[in-house]
Design an enzyme around this catalytic site. Structure first.
Site, PDB file in Angstrom:
ATOM      1  N   PRO A  67      -3.809  14.813  -0.773  1.00 19.90           N
ATOM      2  CA  PRO A  67      -2.556  14.211  -1.233  1.00 19.90           C
ATOM      3  C   PRO A  67      -2.767  12.797  -1.766  1.00 19.90           C
ATOM      4  O   PRO A  67      -3.764  12.153  -1.443  1.00 19.90           O
ATOM      5  CB  PRO A  67      -1.685  14.162   0.023  1.00 19.90           C
ATOM      6  CG  PRO A  67      -2.342  15.028   1.024  1.00 19.90           C
ATOM      7  CD  PRO A  67      -3.776  15.149   0.652  1.00 19.90           C
ATOM      8  N   PRO A  68      -1.835  12.319  -2.602  1.00 17.25           N
ATOM      9  CA  PRO A  68      -1.963  10.970  -3.138  1.00 17.25           C
ATOM     10  C   PRO A  68      -1.926   9.899  -2.048  1.00 17.25           C
ATOM     11  O   PRO A  68      -1.286  10.086  -1.018  1.00 17.25           O
ATOM     12  CB  PRO A  68      -0.730  10.815  -4.046  1.00 17.25           C
ATOM     13  CG  PRO A  68       0.064  12.045  -3.919  1.00 17.25           C
ATOM     14  CD  PRO A  68      -0.653  13.028  -3.086  1.00 17.25           C
ATOM     15  N   GLY A  69      -2.623   8.833  -2.275  1.00 13.11           N
ATOM     16  CA  GLY A  69      -2.571   7.702  -1.350  1.00 13.11           C
ATOM     17  C   GLY A  69      -3.344   7.882  -0.065  1.00 13.11           C
ATOM     18  O   GLY A  69      -3.157   7.143   0.883  1.00 13.11           O
TER      19      GLY A  69
ATOM     20  N   GLU B   7      25.454  13.132   8.043  1.00 13.65           N
ATOM     21  CA  GLU B   7      24.247  12.688   8.741  1.00 13.65           C
ATOM     22  C   GLU B   7      24.336  12.976  10.239  1.00 13.65           C
ATOM     23  O   GLU B   7      23.336  13.337  10.870  1.00 13.65           O
ATOM     24  CB  GLU B   7      23.992  11.194   8.496  1.00 13.65           C
ATOM     25  CG  GLU B   7      23.743  10.801   7.037  1.00 13.65           C
ATOM     26  CD  GLU B   7      22.615  11.569   6.367  1.00 13.65           C
ATOM     27  OE1 GLU B   7      21.685  12.051   7.075  1.00 13.65           O
ATOM     28  OE2 GLU B   7      22.651  11.726   5.137  1.00 13.65           O
TER      29      GLU B   7
ATOM     30  N   ASP C 268      19.118  19.096   0.661  1.00 13.82           N
ATOM     31  CA  ASP C 268      18.953  19.914   1.863  1.00 13.82           C
ATOM     32  C   ASP C 268      18.822  21.392   1.492  1.00 13.82           C
ATOM     33  O   ASP C 268      18.005  22.123   2.053  1.00 13.82           O
ATOM     34  CB  ASP C 268      20.171  19.765   2.781  1.00 13.82           C
ATOM     35  CG  ASP C 268      20.349  18.335   3.269  1.00 13.82           C
ATOM     36  OD1 ASP C 268      19.352  17.607   3.318  1.00 13.82           O
ATOM     37  OD2 ASP C 268      21.501  17.961   3.591  1.00 13.82           O
TER      38      ASP C 268
ATOM     39  N   GLY D 198      -6.656   7.703   0.136  1.00 13.62           N
ATOM     40  CA  GLY D 198      -7.881   6.917   0.153  1.00 13.62           C
ATOM     41  C   GLY D 198      -9.050   7.537  -0.598  1.00 13.62           C
ATOM     42  O   GLY D 198     -10.204   7.226  -0.314  1.00 13.62           O
ATOM     43  N   LYS D 199      -8.771   8.374  -1.599  1.00 13.48           N
ATOM     44  CA  LYS D 199      -9.873   8.976  -2.352  1.00 13.48           C
ATOM     45  C   LYS D 199     -10.599   7.921  -3.184  1.00 13.48           C
ATOM     46  O   LYS D 199     -11.828   7.876  -3.195  1.00 13.48           O
ATOM     47  CB  LYS D 199      -9.329  10.097  -3.251  1.00 13.48           C
ATOM     48  CG  LYS D 199      -8.742  11.247  -2.460  1.00 13.48           C
ATOM     49  CD  LYS D 199      -8.245  12.364  -3.337  1.00 13.48           C
ATOM     50  CE  LYS D 199      -6.971  12.022  -4.063  1.00 13.48           C
ATOM     51  NZ  LYS D 199      -5.809  11.812  -3.169  1.00 13.48           N
TER      52      LYS D 199
HETATM   53  P1  ADP Z   1      -5.881   7.961  -3.596  1.00 10.44           P
HETATM   54  O1  ADP Z   1      -7.004   7.631  -4.502  1.00 10.44           O
HETATM   55  O2  ADP Z   1      -6.203   9.058  -2.624  1.00 10.44           O
HETATM   56  O3  ADP Z   1      -4.561   8.197  -4.254  1.00 10.44           O
HETATM   57  P2  ADP Z   1      -6.213   5.241  -2.779  1.00 10.44           P
HETATM   58  O4  ADP Z   1      -7.643   5.211  -2.434  1.00 10.44           O
HETATM   59  O5  ADP Z   1      -5.821   4.691  -4.105  1.00 10.44           O
HETATM   60  O6  ADP Z   1      -5.633   6.711  -2.650  1.00 10.44           O
HETATM   61  O7  ADP Z   1      -5.390   4.532  -1.615  1.00 10.44           O
HETATM   62  C1  ADP Z   1      -4.454   3.536  -1.866  1.00 10.44           C
HETATM   63  C2  ADP Z   1      -4.520   2.470  -0.793  1.00 10.44           C
HETATM   64  O8  ADP Z   1      -4.069   2.980   0.471  1.00 10.44           O
HETATM   65  C3  ADP Z   1      -5.934   2.001  -0.521  1.00 10.44           C
HETATM   66  O9  ADP Z   1      -6.283   0.979  -1.395  1.00 10.44           O
HETATM   67  C4  ADP Z   1      -5.836   1.525   0.902  1.00 10.44           C
HETATM   68  O10 ADP Z   1      -5.275   0.247   0.940  1.00 10.44           O
HETATM   69  C5  ADP Z   1      -4.849   2.468   1.528  1.00 10.44           C
HETATM   70  N1  ADP Z   1      -5.492   3.604   2.214  1.00 10.44           N
HETATM   71  C6  ADP Z   1      -5.289   4.905   1.944  1.00 10.44           C
HETATM   72  N2  ADP Z   1      -6.004   5.704   2.777  1.00 10.44           N
HETATM   73  C7  ADP Z   1      -6.684   4.878   3.601  1.00 10.44           C
HETATM   74  C8  ADP Z   1      -7.608   5.094   4.670  1.00 10.44           C
HETATM   75  N3  ADP Z   1      -7.958   6.323   5.070  1.00 10.44           N
HETATM   76  N4  ADP Z   1      -8.112   4.008   5.289  1.00 10.44           N
HETATM   77  C9  ADP Z   1      -7.752   2.762   4.898  1.00 10.44           C
HETATM   78  N5  ADP Z   1      -6.898   2.503   3.893  1.00 10.44           N
HETATM   79  C10 ADP Z   1      -6.347   3.531   3.236  1.00 10.44           C
HETATM   80 ZN    ZN Z   2      21.576  16.091   4.315  1.00  7.52          ZN
END
Ligand code: ADP
Ligand code: ZN
Length: 583
Positions: free
Chosen positions: A197-199, A420, A497, A201-202
């Site tokens: 998934p996005p975000g 809610e 929902d 840490g790839k």
């Molecule tokens: P992706 O490439 O998977 O979309 P990113 O590597 O760009 O994700 O992650 C964005 C930011 O989130 C990183 O720069 C870091 O600050 C934080 N982050 C995400 N996953 C981790 C992790 N496993 N450990 C530490 N920081 C993380």
């Molecule tokens: Zn709702």
């Protein structure tokens, strides 16, 4: 290919015609003798004289009522300029004319390029795209970016992902020491695919590989390669690899690799030339460098299953590493990484926070801590308190809360509150194992009227009971609205929902095989998709589940009323408030 060649050819012809027209029609170069020039001056026919400083053996004269430029031998007498000026002739120096010509050439080239680009884009998509600023910027910017910022990043900065880390450790040692592996006949993987998934840490992981191996990091995003002229994507790939090859050992990172390497759609004969060319260039470059040279290509994607098989074959991206959402331990680790240098008050417990951030990605956790720090800063407070974190939590989940709420009518507030409260009540009754984190009727700038956040236990599986209860919780908002305001007054507030519940029902019946009558067979496993029997079954299931939910809420109407009135009064409630009310 043939078509592209034709386009290039017509483009060149256009260019040639344009240039010829300018040089020959506009700047017709006619010779004139010096005496005839003097005569013309005497008759006051000369408008302008241009003296070229680089070549002063001749000068050029422009007559009134005549567009031609006359080339006249330069007498090089001392007072020539004065003579001209006294005769009211404009005197200009230098390459003005050449410059003007150049400008025109640029204009023609520019127009030709535009036309060409326009044709190309229209051809790719069937529709012409907007020429937006971003495209222009991309078009003229130099490809590679963020090259040198990976040096200091280490694996220790990547929290969680223990399995993934151990899988990249040998890659790092490979890059550092290819000979050691060549000696035993081992071949280094040329490509590494990080998916998840996005975000999560790839990108961070790829930088850490470069950082740990101590080699340069070259990064581009798949979207930089598409929507371009023919061949530009491919040449950018070659540029990228050439740069990397210059530094001997390197990590090449391609984010969003699916933009180049998406599976080709079946039954579509018109393929996207540009993307295919780019993909082929990538594959060629990858097979071009030596096995144990110390260059590795890392691709990142959110979804592995959409990638073209050509990318996944041995010798290409042959090692696939999943980077998942962090579990509770990893979340705590990430939180403490980012909270490390920030002053936290004693009432902030990172362990608790880690528990209540199920489904948060690493990037969201980082944002959470940062938003909390911003909140503290805004209030000029020296430490980050639980309140700041709660507010940041809201922002991360739902977007910034709307500050101007004066436009919200009392009726809307009441509808939102009952809706809610319905969700919250159903959660308490049907999913007691969930932890209610927040119920609020504060609208967010993203458009939600309010929201409900309950945190499931971090477990591997969901039971049939839990799945069904989840569906009921989703339907409870609408059910509460209907019970209180009547079936004619139900609102659009439940649309999200309903979408979610429908998806869950389809999964419940089909994907997870949890319905006795439909059995275990899954229609989703067939690529053809929907079957009418499944859909009618889903409808029936939805209706009966909704009835059940409404009945449950109806039986507990006094509780609904109590939650709602407190919610209207305080705007936000947390889990302990709900527990107290329902006790
Ligand atoms: P992706 O490439 O998977 O979309 P990113 O590597 O760009 O994700 O992650 C964005 C930011 O989130 C990183 O720069 C870091 O600050 C934080 N982050 C995400 N996953 C981790 C992790 N496993 N450990 C530490 N920081 C993380
Ligand atoms: Zn709702």
């Amino acid at each position: 290919m043939k078509r592209n060649f034709l386009i290039v050819l017509s483009f060149l012809i256009l260019l040639a015609i344009g240039l010829t027209a300018i040089l020959y029609l506009d700047k017709k170069d006619v010779k004139m003798s010096y005496p005839s020039f003097l005569e013309a001056v005497d008759r006051a026919q000369v408008a302008e004289v241009i003296v070229n400083e680089a070549d002063n053996n001749t000068f050029q004269a422009k007559l009134k009522n005549d567009s031609s430029l006359y080339t006249v031998p330069n007498p090089k007498t001392e007072n020539f300029t004065e003579y001209l000026l006294l005769n009211k002739i404009e005197v200009n120096y230098g390459k003005e004319n050449v410059l003007g010509g150049l400008l025109k050439v640029f204009l023609v080239v520019g127009i030709a390029v535009l036309v060409f680009w326009y044709i190309k884009n229209g051809q790719n998509s069937g529709i012409t795209k907007n020429v937006n600023k971003k495209n222009w910027k991309r078009l003229f910017s130099t490809p590679t970016k963020k090259e040198a910022d990976a040096k200091s990043i280490t694996l220790a900065q990547v929290a969680g992902n223990i399995e993934a880390k151990s899988m990249v450790e040998d890659i790092i040692s490979f890059i550092q020491n290819p000979d050691k592996y060549s000696a035993v006949g081992a071949r280094m993987p040329k490509g590494l695919l990080l998916y998840g998934p996005p975000g999560t840490g790839k990108t961070l992981m790829a930088k850490a590989i470069a950082g740990e191996a101590g080699v340069p990091f070259f990064a581009m995003s798949g979207s930089d390669f598409v929507q371009m002229y023919v061949g530009v994507g491919a040449s950018r790939i070659r540029n990228l690899f050439n740069k990397a090859k210059k530094s001997d050992k390197a990590v090449i990172f391609i984010d969003e690799i699916d933009a180049i390497g998406k599976k080709r759609a079946r039954n579509v004969s018109a393929s996207n030339d540009e993307r295919d060319q780019t993909l082929n260039a990538l594959l060629t470059e990858m097979s071009g460098f030596h096995d144990n040279q110390g260059i590795i290509v890392i691709g990142a994607t959110n979804r592995l299953d959409t990638l073209d098989e050509a990318l996944l074959r041995p010798g290409r991206f042959d090692r696939h590493i999943e980077i998942g959402l962090p579990d509770v331990n990893a979340r705590k680790h990430i939180l403490s990484l980012y909270a490390n240098k920030k002053p936290l008050s004693d009432d902030v417990d990172l362990e608790d926070l880690a528990k209540s951030t199920v489904y948060f990605s690493g990037a969201m956790l980082e944002t959470l801590i940062n938003e909390a720090a911003i909140n503290a800063g805004n209030q000029m407070e020296p430490i980050i308190t639980k309140e700041h974190i709660d507010k940041a939590f809201y922002t991360v989940i739902a977007g910034a809360p709307k500050t101007d709420r004066s436009y919200i009518t009392e009726k809307d507030r009441r509808i939102t509150a009952y809706h809610e409260s319905g969700h919250a009540l159903a959660t308490t009754l049907l999913l007691p194992e969930h932890f209610i984190s927040k119920v609020t009727i504060i609208p967010s700038v993203r458009g939600a009227g309010g929201f409900n956040l309950s945190i499931p236990k971090d477990t591997m599986f969901q039971s049939r009971r839990q799945l069904k209860a989840n569906i009921q919780v989703l339907l409870a908002g609408r059910a509460a609205e209907e019970l209180i305001f009547g079936s004619e007054e139900i609102t659009t507030g439940a649309s999200n929902d309903i979408q979610k519940a429908s998806r869950l029902i389809a999964d419940y019946l089909d994907k997870y095989g949890m319905d006795a009558e439909l059995g275990l067979f899954s229609v989703e496993a067939l690529e053809e998709g929907h079957d009418s029997r499944l859909i009618s079954k889903c409808r029936a299931f939805m209706n009966s589940t909704y009835e059940e939910t409404r009945k449950t809420i109806e039986e507990n109407l006094p509780l609904l009323e109590r939650i709602t009135s407190e919610l209207l009064e305080k705007e936000s409630l947390n889990g302990t408030d709900i527990e107290r009310i329902c006790a």
